[in-house]
Design a protein around this motif. Structure first.
Motif, PDB file in Angstrom:
ATOM      1  N   THR A 104      35.011  46.035  50.489  1.00  0.00           N
ATOM      2  CA  THR A 104      35.356  44.625  50.252  1.00  0.00           C
ATOM      3  C   THR A 104      36.444  44.180  51.216  1.00  0.00           C
ATOM      4  OG1 THR A 104      34.838  44.901  47.913  1.00  0.00           O
ATOM      5  CG2 THR A 104      36.145  42.971  48.517  1.00  0.00           C
ATOM      6  N   GLU A 105      37.523  44.978  51.278  1.00  0.00           N
ATOM      7  CA  GLU A 105      38.593  44.603  52.200  1.00  0.00           C
ATOM      8  C   GLU A 105      38.124  44.701  53.645  1.00  0.00           C
ATOM      9  OE1 GLU A 105      42.172  47.088  52.588  1.00  0.00           O
ATOM     10  OE2 GLU A 105      43.368  45.260  52.613  1.00  0.00           O
TER      11      GLU A 105
ATOM     12  N   HIS B   3      31.165  36.305  49.371  1.00  0.00           N
ATOM     13  CA  HIS B   3      32.561  36.289  48.911  1.00  0.00           C
ATOM     14  C   HIS B   3      33.523  36.242  50.093  1.00  0.00           C
ATOM     15  CE1 HIS B   3      31.677  38.254  44.735  1.00  0.00           C
ATOM     16  NE2 HIS B   3      31.312  36.993  44.811  1.00  0.00           N
TER      17      HIS B   3
ATOM     18  N   ASN C 272      47.375  42.570  54.894  1.00  0.00           N
ATOM     19  CA  ASN C 272      46.663  42.250  53.658  1.00  0.00           C
ATOM     20  C   ASN C 272      47.106  43.115  52.484  1.00  0.00           C
ATOM     21  OD1 ASN C 272      44.565  40.603  52.434  1.00  0.00           O
ATOM     22  ND2 ASN C 272      43.377  42.485  52.248  1.00  0.00           N
TER      23      ASN C 272
ATOM     24  N   ASN D  74      36.128  41.612  54.557  1.00  0.00           N
ATOM     25  CA  ASN D  74      37.033  40.458  54.678  1.00  0.00           C
ATOM     26  C   ASN D  74      37.785  40.471  56.001  1.00  0.00           C
ATOM     27  OD1 ASN D  74      37.080  38.651  52.348  1.00  0.00           O
ATOM     28  ND2 ASN D  74      37.625  40.457  51.165  1.00  0.00           N
ATOM     29  N   LEU D  75      38.363  41.625  56.320  1.00  0.00           N
ATOM     30  CA  LEU D  75      39.209  41.697  57.508  1.00  0.00           C
ATOM     31  C   LEU D  75      38.384  41.549  58.776  1.00  0.00           C
ATOM     32  CD1 LEU D  75      41.623  44.595  56.487  1.00  0.00           C
ATOM     33  CD2 LEU D  75      41.793  42.145  56.011  1.00  0.00           C
TER      34      LEU D  75
ATOM     35  N   ASP E 145      30.576  29.168  47.004  1.00  0.00           N
ATOM     36  CA  ASP E 145      31.361  29.238  45.776  1.00  0.00           C
ATOM     37  C   ASP E 145      30.569  29.996  44.717  1.00  0.00           C
ATOM     38  OD1 ASP E 145      33.224  28.926  43.814  1.00  0.00           O
ATOM     39  OD2 ASP E 145      32.674  26.862  43.349  1.00  0.00           O
TER      40      ASP E 145
ATOM     41  N   GLU F  11      33.464  32.820  51.462  1.00  0.00           N
ATOM     42  CA  GLU F  11      34.168  31.927  50.534  1.00  0.00           C
ATOM     43  C   GLU F  11      35.685  32.117  50.648  1.00  0.00           C
ATOM     44  OE1 GLU F  11      32.826  32.402  46.503  1.00  0.00           O
ATOM     45  OE2 GLU F  11      34.539  31.340  45.640  1.00  0.00           O
ATOM     46  N   ARG F  12      36.096  33.393  50.640  1.00  0.00           N
ATOM     47  CA  ARG F  12      37.511  33.743  50.715  1.00  0.00           C
ATOM     48  C   ARG F  12      38.180  33.122  51.926  1.00  0.00           C
ATOM     49  NH1 ARG F  12      41.984  35.207  50.473  1.00  0.00           N
ATOM     50  NH2 ARG F  12      43.100  37.070  51.133  1.00  0.00           N
TER      51      ARG F  12
ATOM     52  N   SER G  18      31.673  33.115  43.604  1.00  0.00           N
ATOM     53  CA  SER G  18      32.455  34.222  43.059  1.00  0.00           C
ATOM     54  C   SER G  18      32.683  34.125  41.557  1.00  0.00           C
ATOM     55  CB  SER G  18      33.786  34.341  43.788  1.00  0.00           C
ATOM     56  OG  SER G  18      34.574  33.200  43.560  1.00  0.00           O
ATOM     57  N   ARG G  19      32.822  32.906  41.025  1.00  0.00           N
ATOM     58  CA  ARG G  19      33.074  32.816  39.587  1.00  0.00           C
ATOM     59  C   ARG G  19      31.870  33.295  38.785  1.00  0.00           C
ATOM     60  NH1 ARG G  19      37.983  30.749  38.712  1.00  0.00           N
ATOM     61  NH2 ARG G  19      38.758  29.308  40.274  1.00  0.00           N
TER      62      ARG G  19
ATOM     63  N   VAL H 147      29.679  35.489  39.849  1.00  0.00           N
ATOM     64  CA  VAL H 147      29.595  36.945  39.998  1.00  0.00           C
ATOM     65  C   VAL H 147      30.608  37.627  39.098  1.00  0.00           C
ATOM     66  CG1 VAL H 147      29.848  38.884  41.591  1.00  0.00           C
ATOM     67  CG2 VAL H 147      28.728  36.776  42.363  1.00  0.00           C
ATOM     68  N   LEU H 148      31.828  37.107  39.092  1.00  0.00           N
ATOM     69  CA  LEU H 148      32.868  37.748  38.288  1.00  0.00           C
ATOM     70  C   LEU H 148      32.502  37.718  36.808  1.00  0.00           C
ATOM     71  CD1 LEU H 148      35.581  39.160  38.044  1.00  0.00           C
ATOM     72  CD2 LEU H 148      36.719  36.955  38.212  1.00  0.00           C
TER      73      LEU H 148
ATOM     74  N   PRO I 242      38.581  29.563  59.461  1.00  0.00           N
ATOM     75  CA  PRO I 242      38.109  28.636  58.429  1.00  0.00           C
ATOM     76  C   PRO I 242      37.276  27.491  59.023  1.00  0.00           C
ATOM     77  CG  PRO I 242      40.405  29.210  58.035  1.00  0.00           C
ATOM     78  CD  PRO I 242      40.025  29.829  59.340  1.00  0.00           C
TER      79      PRO I 242
ATOM     80  N   GLN J  24      37.525  37.920  59.159  1.00  0.00           N
ATOM     81  CA  GLN J  24      38.695  37.122  59.548  1.00  0.00           C
ATOM     82  C   GLN J  24      39.142  37.425  60.977  1.00  0.00           C
ATOM     83  OE1 GLN J  24      41.405  37.788  56.268  1.00  0.00           O
ATOM     84  NE2 GLN J  24      39.906  36.941  54.857  1.00  0.00           N
TER      85      GLN J  24
END
Lengths: 481, 481
Positions: free
Chosen positions: B182-183, B211, B344, B186-187, B93, B214-215, B95-96, B98-99, B195, B190
């Protein structure tokens, strides 16, 4: 006066003079086309005009007749019935079919009746391109940190202004700009539900919704949906009683593929039901600007008291799909959706955001929309009329109230995948019904796109699909072609 | 001859003449700056040049000295040690944090030492903008169906060509274009894990990796990582023995934040270990073009025999981040990644893809890269030297072999979040160590970005951060400021 208007006036004169009398069959479209040496489209337009004047009536598979009671309103082609899907949740796996269908549309010379996208030639891409080039000369825009979620302030402001003009007050701080509505829908769904959860959807449902469910490893349950009034609130209530539903995904205005606009009262009932049950609803509003009626439709979000409606929009259907700019208004889930956006794709490209913002601020978006709405409404009538005329007996069609797709139920024995293959072999794409359901509820349904400006090529393609559909129906009955 | 070269020659002359003798301390940077009325940067550049000639040596916290043995090589500032994270998997967790850190960088007047992005002013954005405007005049590009995954053929071809030029044969059909790396990351993640799964990462690790974990609701386990050789294969082997690992995510070249380049032999060992264990590895290669050595680094993928390496790349670090164009080479998981891309975000905007493809084909990408590599290498030395000079005793730094970030270990008592706040209050951003770990392993570490062309403002900012770091270290020890 246009040719079809002249033809309509001529025919009406003949009727007024008693040459054709109430109940009489007028010449078929094909006959009239040959008699007058004019195109089938012109004849259909003339007949549609006379239908709208209450002078003619169309009867499925029979042709046009002089109205028994002039001014008594139109007789419509056969209408669709409310869907009655079996209420069992199912895992979703439609994306490969959809992707392969879309690929076939991507080939340059295919007739794009199967496309889910608006024909780009109505769109102001030259203006957008100029705004983009101007924005791209600003060095500061080539960084990234100034493009972080929620989105470029200029665009966010324009989106909020647009909602306001359409009668919905929106807090600009709620808006999260995304890579098309596709990303918005994914993020909204992931903000409210987790893998394995059951999501209630319309039946048929736009496959973009099914994709989001598939992407997140959730399950879909289809809810009975009326072809003019939308998802049946009572049917949904029963499903909610029978087991946990994590979210509901609907498209209340100009649903793809049915084209309905839910009446306001139904929208309110739906929002109330879901609020009482504590179930968030993801509202896909990508066609909202493309209404055929007098005014912008209301949204579920406008009835939302609790922040439980996650509304998604996009410029892809009304301005340009190439820029991939959409947004979410996620209600009480705003912060979670913003975080997911950041994690999913970091930022949405800033130059397209600014190009659209500039266009919206300066360049007559409403004028552009009025033009495409009018075109789509005319082309919807034309397409429906062509299908009524050239498709086999037993065909039923939707009555789009906005958007640019027509949903067609073929005779029960016709398989839409077979029809898809046959049409594709002739350079025509269609949207097979399998894409719109997690079961095979719509094996004999197809979706046709009518956004492309009408042309002899489109006309011939529709006639060809109708002929192939008839052969599919026969083939299935007779066992061979 | 430049000023710093002249100064270096002058000092060397004094040494050759015996004015300074081996082991003598030369004037401090500050003293020399005052004596010669020139900037601190010029002095540091001169001293660095003399260091590289083997004439001077730097000693941490002491200053520069005439080399005892001329030509015996440099004495480096204190080096980092291998990380020893506790091997317990943890939910992610970050990301907040980082953002919010990135947001503070986004404000126009902050000194962006905390930025993860390259300064855009070295980048050929004017050329890209012209290519984009030209592409945007082609009507056909404003549709969507011609932009479906895997990506625009012109760009795919250029990406494959680029790999080939860098010594790696790539099947163009394997490439999936994405919305930034980034995408892609993620992909890829996944596609190989679900999960709840545990993912092995370097320690510290680039938060983009965290991230993605986390995502997807997965867990991270941190693996001991050597500051020059990368993830410790033996430590990873032990973790694999002790429990199931679904995937490994690494950045073998110019890792953010450590800047190392894994030696080829280590890369091979890592790929072999994971292949034997049947564990897919996601390789983040976004800095690969930014090497300081003689040639392009090898990739894990080039050692992959089984299609188990999912390699991700991007133009964001080497050409422009604003276009959000990345890609994946997902090995045997290609089809799954392509499907996930479609689900996506549907497509990646086609105009930026074509603009980059045109630039790569025509416009001296290699020349541009040589220029930024040279600048980054010089600025890395400068930044490291400044930190050595102006940060408190006990500070250790990485030795970047590429990229544009320096990783700094502050004295143990200094808290990087406190330092972040203090620096921010003075208009300076830094990257606090908390972003790079799922535990608080790096509470006294910070990351500094040296991509911005050196200026008095940057220089002063580094000096200020060093001073604040010293006060943080004191404060913690003494209990008050």
């Amino acid at each position: 006066m246009k040719l079809y208007e002249k033809l309509a006036d001529d025919i009406e004169t003949l009727i007024r003079k008693g040459v054709y009398r109430p109940g009489d069959r007028v010449p078929s479209v094909r006959q009239a086309s040959q008699q007058h040496r004019i195109s089938i489209t012109t004849v259909i337009r003339a007949y549609l005009l006379l239908e709208s004047r209450g002078v003619l009536e169309s009867r499925p598979q029979s042709g046009y007749f002089v109205s028994v009671r002039v001014g008594a309103g139109n007789v419509r082609s056969e209408e669709l019935r409310t869907s009655r899907p079996i209420a069992v949740s199912a895992t979703v796996d439609v994306s490969r079919l959809v992707l392969s269908t879309l690929r076939s549309i991507g080939t340059d010379d295919a007739v794009p009746l199967g496309s889910p996208y608006p024909d780009p030639q109505f769109f102001p891409y030259e203006k957008l391109n100029r705004y983009a080039a101007a924005a791209g000369r600003r060095k500061a825009l080539w960084g990234v940190t100034n493009a972080l979620p929620p989105g470029t302030p200029e665009l966010v402001r324009q989106i909020a202004r647009r909602y306001l003009e359409n009668g919905m007050a929106v807090d600009p701080n709620e808006i999260i700009v995304t890579v098309g509505a596709t990303e918005a829908i994914n993020l909204c769904l992931q903000a409210v539900a987790k893998p394995g959860d059951v999501i209630a959807v319309e039946s048929p449902t736009f496959y973009a919704m099914l994709h989001a469910i598939e992407r997140s490893g959730m399950k879909a349950i289809e809810v009975a949906t009326h072809p003019e009034y939308g998802i049946e609130v009572e049917a949904l209530a029963k499903i909610i009683e029978s087991g946990p539903i994590a979210a509901c995904m609907v498209m209340p205005n100009f649903q793809n593929p049915l084209g309905f606009q839910m009446p306001d009262e139904r929208k309110r009932e739906l929002v109330d039901l879901l609020a009482k049950a504590g179930i968030p609803v993801i509202e896909n509003g990508v066609y909202n600007e493309l209404y055929f009626g007098d005014s912008h439709p209301t949204t579920l979000k406008s009835y939302d008291q609790k922040g439980m409606v996650l509304h998604c929009g996009s410029f892809s259907k009304s301005l340009t799909a190439a820029y991939r700019i959409g947004w979410a208004l996620p209600g009480r889930y705003r912060d979670e959706v913003e975080k997911l956006k950041f994690l999913n794709t970091l930022t949405t490209s800033v130059i397209p955001q600014l190009a659209i913002a500039e266009y919206l601020e300066r360049d007559g978006y409403e004028h552009h929309l009025r033009r495409i709405r009018k075109n789509y409404a005319q082309q919807a009538n034309l397409m429906k009329s062509m299908v009524t005329r050239f498709f086999p007996a037993g065909t039923r069609t939707s009555t789009p109230m906005g958007g640019y797709v027509l949903w067609i139920e073929l005779p029960e024995k016709a398989d839409s995948m077979k029809l898809y293959q046959l049409a594709l072999a002739r350079g025509i794409t269609i949207g097979p019904g399998y894409m719109f359901s997690v079961s095979d509820n719509y094996r004999n349904f197809i979706r046709l796109n009518y956004s492309t400006p009408w042309s002899p090529e489109i006309e011939q393609a529709v006639i060809t699909v109708g002929r192939l559909a008839a052969s599919c129906a026969r083939q299935e009955r007779g066992g061979r072609l």
